[in-house]
Write an enzyme that holds these catalytic residues in place. Sequence first.
Site, PDB file in Angstrom:
ATOM      1  N   HIS A 170     -47.128  42.240  29.311  1.00 38.38           N
ATOM      2  CA  HIS A 170     -48.228  42.703  28.445  1.00 38.38           C
ATOM      3  C   HIS A 170     -48.777  41.599  27.554  1.00 38.38           C
ATOM      4  O   HIS A 170     -49.216  41.846  26.441  1.00 38.38           O
ATOM      5  CB  HIS A 170     -47.787  43.894  27.573  1.00 38.38           C
ATOM      6  CG  HIS A 170     -47.039  44.933  28.342  1.00 38.38           C
ATOM      7  ND1 HIS A 170     -47.612  45.593  29.418  1.00 38.38           N
ATOM      8  CD2 HIS A 170     -45.769  45.397  28.240  1.00 38.38           C
ATOM      9  CE1 HIS A 170     -46.705  46.421  29.933  1.00 38.38           C
ATOM     10  NE2 HIS A 170     -45.580  46.314  29.249  1.00 38.38           N
ATOM     11  N   ARG A 171     -48.707  40.395  28.036  1.00 39.33           N
ATOM     12  CA  ARG A 171     -49.227  39.236  27.295  1.00 39.33           C
ATOM     13  C   ARG A 171     -48.537  39.028  25.937  1.00 39.33           C
ATOM     14  O   ARG A 171     -49.064  38.341  25.064  1.00 39.33           O
ATOM     15  CB  ARG A 171     -50.754  39.312  27.106  1.00 39.33           C
ATOM     16  CG  ARG A 171     -51.499  39.536  28.380  1.00 39.33           C
ATOM     17  CD  ARG A 171     -52.643  38.540  28.590  1.00 39.33           C
ATOM     18  NE  ARG A 171     -53.016  38.498  30.003  1.00 39.33           N
ATOM     19  CZ  ARG A 171     -52.850  37.458  30.804  1.00 39.33           C
ATOM     20  NH1 ARG A 171     -52.364  36.339  30.338  1.00 39.33           N
ATOM     21  NH2 ARG A 171     -53.201  37.495  32.054  1.00 39.33           N
TER      22      ARG A 171
END
Length: 192
Positions: A170-171
Amino acid sequence: MAEDPLALFDAWYTEAKAAEINDPDAMALATATAEAAPSVRMVLLKGVGPEGFTFYTNADSRKGTELQANPKASLLFHWKALRRQVRVEGSVTEVDQAESDAYFATRGRDSQLGAWASDQSRPLDDRSTFEARFEEMKQRFDGQDVPRPPRWTGFRVRPVRIEFWSDRPHRLHERRLFVREGDGWLEGLLYP
Ligand SMILES: Cc1cc2nc3c(=O)[nH]c(=O)nc-3n(C[C@H](O)[C@H](O)[C@H](O)COP(=O)(O)O)c2cc1C
């Protein structure tokens, strides 16, 4: 006291050597002129320890000239298989001659001759000029050890900042920054 970032580097580097299909020792080297105009290229890491990160090159090359005018550099390792990068910044010194001699002696004979034949970063009229110089050097050193060319030397980056980046879902990537403080290091986390 923070964890030792050089020990962490060694651990990541060991993993990179096992995981990367080629050149785990390749690093981008950024230098700048005295007027602060930057330039970057790849070099190979040839030694790492508490005293810094070492690479070898021709001191008359563009990078060599920039480092002599402005002895600061930034290094970047990108280990794609691990989805990691390590960023290093610091001041640069030339390694002593005996150490450069010792490293040069470990190189293959063709790379030793290539170092004599190359006038790195200078314009070359055509490839055959380089090949002719290579042949000339082969004859010049026939039957003897090839000595280190005087302008072929090592440079060492003594790190003052080291940042470890690793990919996370999710970065929410993780960034650990180590900044030199006296004899030790301070550690902080950065926003991804
Ligand atoms: C993976 C890789 C590793 C390289 N390693 C070195 C090196 O260790 N030393 C070196 O002088 N050039 C190395 N080169 C060539 C440099 O990137 C560069 O073309 C050359 O040194 C001239 O750079 P300069 O004109 O900026 O000084 C390497 C290139 C690649 C792609």
